[in-house]
Design a protein around this motif. Structure first.
Motif, PDB file in Angstrom:
ATOM      1  N   UNK A   1      87.820  41.935  46.268  1.00  0.00           N
ATOM      2  CA  UNK A   1      87.173  41.791  44.971  1.00  0.00           C
ATOM      3  C   UNK A   1      85.308  42.455  45.347  1.00  0.00           C
ATOM      4  N   UNK A   2      85.250  41.814  46.069  1.00  0.00           N
ATOM      5  CA  UNK A   2      83.751  41.728  47.198  1.00  0.00           C
ATOM      6  C   UNK A   2      83.559  43.204  47.354  1.00  0.00           C
TER       7      UNK A   2
ATOM      8  N   UNK B   1      84.982  32.099  41.885  1.00  0.00           N
ATOM      9  CA  UNK B   1      84.543  33.982  42.326  1.00  0.00           C
ATOM     10  C   UNK B   1      84.295  35.222  40.522  1.00  0.00           C
ATOM     11  N   UNK B   2      85.726  34.409  40.518  1.00  0.00           N
ATOM     12  CA  UNK B   2      86.172  35.278  39.150  1.00  0.00           C
ATOM     13  C   UNK B   2      87.475  34.552  38.389  1.00  0.00           C
TER      14      UNK B   2
ATOM     15  N   UNK C   1      96.129  43.480  42.101  1.00  0.00           N
ATOM     16  CA  UNK C   1      95.812  42.300  42.516  1.00  0.00           C
ATOM     17  C   UNK C   1      94.731  42.188  43.370  1.00  0.00           C
ATOM     18  N   UNK C   2      93.833  41.707  43.213  1.00  0.00           N
ATOM     19  CA  UNK C   2      92.844  42.235  44.077  1.00  0.00           C
ATOM     20  C   UNK C   2      92.917  40.497  44.524  1.00  0.00           C
ATOM     21  N   UNK C   3      92.520  40.681  46.533  1.00  0.00           N
ATOM     22  CA  UNK C   3      92.055  39.546  46.970  1.00  0.00           C
ATOM     23  C   UNK C   3      90.683  39.211  47.317  1.00  0.00           C
ATOM     24  N   UNK C   4      90.192  37.766  47.639  1.00  0.00           N
ATOM     25  CA  UNK C   4      88.189  38.144  47.344  1.00  0.00           C
ATOM     26  C   UNK C   4      87.688  39.294  48.113  1.00  0.00           C
ATOM     27  N   UNK C   5      88.212  40.026  49.551  1.00  0.00           N
ATOM     28  CA  UNK C   5      87.827  40.875  50.111  1.00  0.00           C
ATOM     29  C   UNK C   5      87.540  42.389  49.446  1.00  0.00           C
TER      30      UNK C   5
ATOM     31  N   UNK D   1      88.984  32.332  43.994  1.00  0.00           N
ATOM     32  CA  UNK D   1      88.369  32.412  44.971  1.00  0.00           C
ATOM     33  C   UNK D   1      88.364  33.060  46.709  1.00  0.00           C
ATOM     34  N   UNK D   2      88.478  32.092  47.521  1.00  0.00           N
ATOM     35  CA  UNK D   2      88.360  32.910  48.177  1.00  0.00           C
ATOM     36  C   UNK D   2      89.992  33.345  49.029  1.00  0.00           C
ATOM     37  N   UNK D   3      91.159  33.041  48.706  1.00  0.00           N
ATOM     38  CA  UNK D   3      92.983  33.139  49.151  1.00  0.00           C
ATOM     39  C   UNK D   3      92.745  34.770  47.795  1.00  0.00           C
ATOM     40  N   UNK D   4      92.512  34.737  46.668  1.00  0.00           N
ATOM     41  CA  UNK D   4      92.270  36.334  45.590  1.00  0.00           C
ATOM     42  C   UNK D   4      92.880  34.018  44.972  1.00  0.00           C
TER      43      UNK D   4
END
Lengths: 714, 714
Positions: free
Chosen positions: B349-350, A323-324, B343-347, A279-282
């Motif tokens: 990923x977006x 988110x995934x 290691x992706x964070x949300x951003x 989600x937002x924090x990864x």
């Protein structure tokens, strides 16, 4: 199936072995065995009810869903979903609100107590068939009878328990924006309202205040001295309401994460390891709110906030939004890598694109993690709709424990009926579309029917750019909704009342002031609705039977006294208004009010952008006061009373201290106002136990539009 | 800037060195040098006009865009775009329709002749400011004056030339669906209509008929014996209308591709190689329709279709739509590969998601390929809005050459003003949303103002699932639109009139029959509108000045005779109708018609799902006939005439052979009908040159609702 009578009005049908959701309260058996009203069909582990609809039947209820007050002609799904775009075809939003009424020759309410997906086809696939598909065999069906539509809703509200009651300051005007990035911006908002003299009760803090999206963290860099900020703003009458998300960031050394691991508080995957979603924090883990010790643990984490002086929070992303997850992002990236050196055609391209585009909130995620319910591990999917409910129950427990006798503000995005006892809801991520203002209007009675009273939409619209005319019109409606919050998304046009130039600022100020003028009435109506299990917002069709009343879904009764009929279209200088009875048009100008009685029937009324109007019903009384910059500075010393009286009218203005739970012990104030027409004049009687009210100034109109003013010392 | 008077009503301001778009016809200089009405500001190679709006000013025009008839409160962009989701915030759709009228104290029309992006902010960012930003310095601004709003539109329509005229069968009812996958399914549709007795004029063929999306190919497997299919259906009164896309598949040995390469017909990239974009077939090249020999080459390729007996086509994806290009897909895949082990964070990923999600129709694509204009290579971006126009001009050239004296049906998705002379347009990929029916209504007058008369929306909605009530209501409106096509997307609910059960089938049949009953009038009005440069659909505010007339954007005048006020909301058994004057309500039942005069004012009228209603103005005449299964079997022998006459009324029913261009040589039929009230009766006069009309049966109502019937032999 086992069936029984719960009370005179409620029949219960228990199929299979349903899980105890605690939605229905104080259930007992009056009588065993009652006839089945509708018969289910069981097939492949699912259950279907088919109900024949007559051409004129209406279907009410289903809470915070899209569509009209009448739910016919659409499909719905109860499966709490973070749906970012509320376009017309969407079936599932944030709530699972499984109460509905079929209204026609007979009126009857139904509530399905089942924690997973329920699909409704309300005369969509076939004009005359209402199909309900429950994705399981274990559930309770409640059938609720009553003398009238309103009576049915009351009989339902009674079995699910009283709704959450916020502090009185929760009825003020709140500003919010995802993107107020630091303390300075918060102060700027506060100061701007102050400078411009626009009332402000509080500012919601979105994700921005946290440290890298970690729940129960506060950025020391951007919000240095948070406690002082909270205190100084509160002193000035402005509350801060921080957000809390459901997911806990996976990060070594982060206290909430470490405690969660240590205490086994997180939902597990198939292998018994904490489930990882992004989600937002990864990467995050989700607290297993189905476990009571996790509810307590998480609830008491709010101490970080209450210690800083916070008295209100909003729970977000608690469908839970995903988110995934590990598997889905791997699949998406794998397909992309695989496609890299291939000659793609349009369809293999779309397949790869789809992996990214539709990666959020996939059904399969909710089958991949488990809750511990008693001794069983149950997939989230099976009990999905209770997650946000239990998170908010957890928050309610925590805040109650931490704040003791002080009421707190608490709203959630995801919800199930039952959660209404623990907090309010906002209607999620709407857009700055005129149609979403229209939706806001139509949602209010449906939400009330499902127990949600402290509710409202993001005024002005969350996504996309709003503009001046839209914000003014939206406020002209939402100042009537208990939860009044202007909220917008990062990257969109700023949306504060002063963000659109002087003319718009002036109009917004006037309307927000009108909210504070009406606040004693709105608070009184809220408390009475909750305590008496009555809808605060009612469709016209609850009282009138003509086609026009059924179709006038853009007009609502508020309490017994008012009808509201806002403008919700661009470039309109007026609108059609259907008056099912004679009413007095009330126009709020700056500092004064005008009354003009209008005949029943169809009208086109002018509503210039600067005109704030609503309608007072015959033999009704509306008390109000002068505006103020916030609730704590609202003076009730001089009560102003508007009345439209031809025979006799009564109103009891409820009040209490607004902050404690003493109202439960009967510590309430009542101001009972009676106005009766005499041959030449009016007889006015006020029985007042409210020490703050010293004087009542009456403006009374009769059907001949003769206006009389009187003042009474109390 | 050079300015001149083009005629008494049109001033021209020529800035820089504008490209010749051939949109304005027969331009000559009456007088050199006229005063500037509004002054542009030039900055960074762009030009801006700021126009002050008064609170009551309205802005009309802008063609096939979203929003109301009054365009205030929104932003628009003229940049032809394949926008798959017409949600409220979208600014650019398929057309570049740069004509608008500012109406207030003064009324004035404006047309900007510029082939690339123009941005309009119509009182959005500031309530009282209309800002126009032209993305270049070289353009012509036309300022059009007139005695009235209608006169301004006429004066504009006169300078852009007469609109395209389809054959009369183009006014029939058409069925379409993306997903009729073979000959058998087409025959099934044809037979279903026939069996159920529902009129059908033709079936549109979407992508499915081609061989792997290759333009000018016909699947020999799924459409074996195409020519025989076309012939046998045509014999039975059903035309087939195949689709043609803009892009040509890159495939060795494919004739169109090989000829295009050989003849240098394709747009080039920076390196002078044919530009590769991906659309349905995967990689394609785009024909350079800016070259005359390419226009001729591509136009004559339609021979494949006309040789098979085809007399109508639809041009699609000609914005041109681009799913992705070589560079963008590489970027997206590269980022995905790069992300794989991170290691992706949300951003982040977006960011990766965005590369896929927003990969279609990126601005940069249109800067990456070039047209040959004279000796220059000009990027598509600079002349973007002419691409669909020139493709349709090319098709018009081809079909005219191939079909000689026979009129053909031709519509396009992308358009610019100017293209209206070569073909019609449909309003693109709408959804099965009630709001898109509402949009359909509001678009009609705006499209007419921009020259587009042969137009309509996908009835029932293209995307998402439609349902019975929606289709019935949509048809009740769209049977008035010249282009009447029910079209739906693959994967959605089937949408034929018989796809929703018996009751809906019956209602749809009745309404489609009403279309054929009204067809002589609709055709007559179409021809007169085009030939006399008059709007076919007019806003009420073109004749009435009250707020209500300005806001009643859901009611339209059709011709001089009718007002239509359809129901476009779910679950409505009626609607508010504003009658600015006394009108006769016309109800079409099966086989007969009822007239009932209603007073001017605000009404709530019942419109049950089974009721098809519209309004006949005072002293007006509406001729119609009995329905038939298609245009060729429509008999005009007995003309039925509805009239609402208090003093005297006249109507001239225009007709011609409907198939050839002989009307241009004056080979037309006129049926001039006059009805005058005498003291006791009516005087009827019919001057008829139409050999097919033998008899006229009159139903005349006066304001006292007295109905008289008379029949006259001709």
């Amino acid at each position: 199936m086992k069936s029984y009578l719960m009370n005179d009005n409620v029949k219960v049908y228990r199929y299979g072995q349903p899980m105890e959701t605690n939605i229905v309260q104080g259930r007992k058996v009056e009588k065993q065995g009652v006839d089945e009203i509708i018969k289910p069909k069981f097939e492949n582990g699912k259950c279907r009810f088919d109900i024949k609809l007559q051409p004129d039947d209406m279907v009410y209820g289903l809470g915070g869903n899209l569509g009209g007050i009448n739910k016919r002609g659409r499909r719905y799904e109860s499966y709490c979903t973070d749906e970012p775009s509320h376009t017309d075809e969407k079936r599932a939003l944030y709530g699972a609100h499984n109460f509905f009424i079929i209204s026609g020759e007979e009126n009857r309410g139904y509530f399905i107590d089942f924690p997973s997906r329920i699909k409704y086809d309300v005369g969509f696939s076939q004009l005359d068939k209402f199909s309900i598909q429950i994705s399981g065999r274990d559930f309770c069906l409640y059938v609720i009878e009553g003398k009238s539509l309103e009576d049915i809703t009351t009989n339902f509200l009674k079995i699910i328990g009283k709704a959450y009651i916020p502090p009185k300051w929760g009825f003020g005007y709140f500003q919010s924006r995802w993107g107020y990035k630091n303390k300075e911006e918060i102060l700027e908002v506060h100061n701007s309202f102050k400078e411009k003299g626009i009332p402000l009760e509080g500012i919601y803090l979105d994700l921005d205040y946290m440290e890298r999206f970690k729940v129960f963290s506060i950025s020391t860099e951007r919000f240095e001295g948070f406690k002082n900020l909270v205190a100084s703003l509160k002193k000035d009458g402005t509350y801060l309401i921080p957000i809390i998300d459901a997911g806990v960031k996976v990060e070594k050394g982060y206290d909430v994460y470490e405690e969660g691991i240590e205490g086994e508080h997180f939902c597990k995957d198939e292998d018994g390891k904490p489930y990882v979603a992004a989600v937002w924090p990864g990467d995050v883990h989700f607290p297993d709110f189905f476990k009571e010790d996790t509810q307590r643990w998480f609830g008491l984490k709010y101490k970080v906030l209450t210690d800083a002086g916070i008295e209100g929070v909003w729970n977000d992303m608690n469908e839970p939004s995903i988110f995934y997850d590990e598997k889905s992002i791997k699949d998406a990236l794998d397909l992309a890598v695989e496609s890299k050196d291939k000659d793609m055609d349009a369809f293999s391209f779309f397949a790869a694109k789809d992996k990214f585009e539709n990666i959020a909130n996939k059904d399969e995620y909710y089958q991949r993690f488990y809750h511990q319910v008693g001794n069983q591990n149950i997939s989230n999917d099976e009990v999905h709709n209770l997650y946000g409910y239990y998170m908010t129950k957890s928050a309610n427990f925590g805040l109650s424990s931490l704040l003791k006798d002080k009421r707190f503000l608490l709203i959630s995005r995801a919800s199930s009926i039952g959660m209404h006892r623990y907090g309010g809801i906002w209607t999620g991520d709407n857009y700055s579309f005129w149609s979403h203002l229209d939706q806001n209007i139509k949602n209010m009675p449906s939400l009330n029917m499902c127990g949600f009273f402290y509710t409202g939409a993001d005024t002005g619209g969350f996504g996309n750019d709003s503009y001046g005319e839209m914000l003014v019109r939206w406020l002209q409606f939402s100042v009537f909704t208990p939860l009044l919050r202007n909220h917008s998304a990062i990257g969109t046009q700023n949306q504060e009342p002063y963000a659109f130039g002087e003319k718009v600022t002036k109009e917004c100020k006037k309307i927000i002031e009108a909210r504070y003028r009406l606040l004693p009435y709105i608070y009184s109506e809220y408390m009475k609705s909750v305590n008496n299990f009555k809808l605060m917002f009612r469709p016209l069709s609850f009282e009138y039977d003509e086609d026009l009343a059924k179709e006038a879904e853009d007009q609502l009764f508020l309490g017994e006294e008012l009808m509201i009929a806002p403008v919700y279209k661009a470039n309109h200088k007026g609108r059609f208004v259907y008056l099912p009875e004679k009413m007095a048009e009330v126009t709020f100008d700056e500092g004064n009010e005008r009354l003009e009685v209008k005949d029943s029937g169809i009208h086109y009324f002018n509503y210039k952008l600067s005109e704030f109007k609503f309608y007072l019903r015959e033999d009704s009384i509306l008390p109000h006061v002068a505006s103020a910059m916030n609730v704590k500075s609202l003076s009730q010393q001089k009560l102003k009373v508007l009345a439209y009286v031809n025979a006799r009218a009564e109103y009891n203005l409820y009040d209490d201290d607004g902050v404690s739970y003493d109202y439960k012990k009967g510590k309430v104030y009542n101001t009972k106002i009676k106005v009766a027409k005499t041959s030449q004049d009016y007889m006015i009687e006020v029985k007042n136990t409210n020490p703050f009210i010293k004087e009542a100034e009456f403006t009374i109109v009769n059907s001949d539009n003769k206006v009389i003013k009187k003042t009474i010392k109390l």
